[in-house]
Design an enzyme around this catalytic site. Structure first.
Site, mmCIF file in Angstrom:
data_model
loop_
_atom_site.group_PDB
_atom_site.id
_atom_site.type_symbol
_atom_site.label_atom_id
_atom_site.label_comp_id
_atom_site.label_asym_id
_atom_site.label_seq_id
_atom_site.Cartn_x
_atom_site.Cartn_y
_atom_site.Cartn_z
ATOM 1 N N GLU A 117 0.816 -1.211 0.000
ATOM 2 C CA GLU A 117 0.000 0.000 0.000
ATOM 3 C C GLU A 117 0.855 1.270 0.000
ATOM 4 O OE1 GLU A 117 -2.920 -0.257 -0.644
ATOM 5 O OE2 GLU A 117 -3.674 -2.166 0.111
ATOM 6 N N HIS A 141 -2.718 2.481 8.332
ATOM 7 C CA HIS A 141 -3.823 1.726 7.735
ATOM 8 C C HIS A 141 -4.034 0.441 8.520
ATOM 9 C CE1 HIS A 141 -6.387 -0.443 5.013
ATOM 10 N NE2 HIS A 141 -5.446 -1.315 4.696
ATOM 11 N N HIS A 143 -7.292 -2.780 9.682
ATOM 12 C CA HIS A 143 -8.586 -3.407 9.433
ATOM 13 C C HIS A 143 -9.422 -3.353 10.715
ATOM 14 C CE1 HIS A 143 -6.255 -5.928 6.227
ATOM 15 N NE2 HIS A 143 -6.418 -4.671 5.866
ATOM 16 N N HIS A 212 -13.015 -3.025 3.674
ATOM 17 C CA HIS A 212 -11.576 -3.305 3.737
ATOM 18 C C HIS A 212 -10.933 -2.757 5.007
ATOM 19 C CE1 HIS A 212 -7.451 -3.304 1.482
ATOM 20 N NE2 HIS A 212 -7.266 -3.333 2.791
#
Length: 272
Positions: A117, A141, A143, A212
């Protein structure tokens, strides 16, 4: 002699990634973190950098980040293992002078590359440097379970999701008055999702990727972690409220305005 493993930025990444794993936000190799470093941060450790660092080309234009250093998590690396072997799971990279790629200066001792990413991270760093006047140095980032769950049941509209999160916890308007950006499902790891994320990051410190995960930013690892943690706690409350049949009462618009006035924040347009 100083050792880079003991530096504030490596130790900070160890703590952040382990805390994220303990939260259940980063199963297996899920999630990624990047921290923009200043020259003063790395100057004492340059003797530990590779003499012939690997160069990796990228397809994006990152000239705005030329010669900048970052510490990032590695692709395919498990967050639960960063605390065990940071030299294998983390990397210090330096963007080249042309902004066409980067050098791996330290870390990833067993091979590999930074997070897949990275396109979203670098484009978001470019935007947040402009928006914050250089203060924001972290892109995170993960989840986050309840935030992801909400993308299946709420309208994928930034104003709708922002309002719902604000209503679930009084502190949310104060912590993220600029609200939450939202993207539809997109293929991860591609330039397109990187550019789309950066576009949302120009307006919001949090960006939800439907089905996501979430991207967060801030000046420090603690700030970015705390931002996501606050939003995720609110999402958890909302999941419970919805499971109990929905709201019977909530914070009202005029009360939000009083809250904003008390803490000197300007709420995102169109939410109140």
């Amino acid at each position: 002699m100083q050792n880079i493993i003991n530096s504030w930025f490596v130790q900070g990444m160890i703590k952040a990634t382990y805390d994220m794993w303990l939260k259940g936000w980063d199963e297996r190799n899920g999630g990624n973190v990047s921290l923009r470093l200043l020259d003063d941060d790395v100057v004492s450790y340059k003797d530990e950098f590779y003499q012939n660092p690997r160069h990796v080309e990228i397809t994006q234009n990152i000239t705005a980040l030329a010669n900048q250093y970052f510490i990032v998590t590695g692709s395919g690396k498990f967050f639960r293992n960063v605390i065990i072997d940071p030299a294998d799971t983390l990397a210090v990279i330096k963007v080249d002078e042309q902004g066409k790629g980067y050098y791996i200066m330290w870390g990833l001792v067993n091979g590999g590359v930074p997070t897949s990413e990275l396109p979203a991270h670098l484009q978001s760093h470019i935007v947040r440097m402009k928006v914050s006047g250089g203060k924001d140095r972290v892109i995170m980032h993960c989840h986050a379970t309840n935030l992801i769950a909400l993308t299946y049941v709420l309208e994928l509209d930034p104003k709708v999701i922002t309002r719902e999160l604000w209503e679930m916890s009084t502190e949310c308007l104060v912590v993220f008055p600029d609200g939450v950006g939202v993207l539809p499902w997109m293929t991860p790891g591609k330039d397109e999702i990187g550019y789309a994320t950066a576009q949302e990051m120009a307006q919001h410190p949090l960006v939800l990727w439907a089905f996501h995960g979430v991207f967060g930013t801030g000046p420090t690892l603690d700030d970015a972690f705390g931002l996501i943690d606050t939003a995720e706690k609110s999402a958890e409350i909302l999941v419970k409220v919805l499971s109990m049949g929905g709201k019977r009462q909530t914070i009202q618009t005029d009360e939000f305005k009083l809250l904003a006035e008390r803490f000197g924040v300007t709420p995102m347009d169109g939410v109140l």
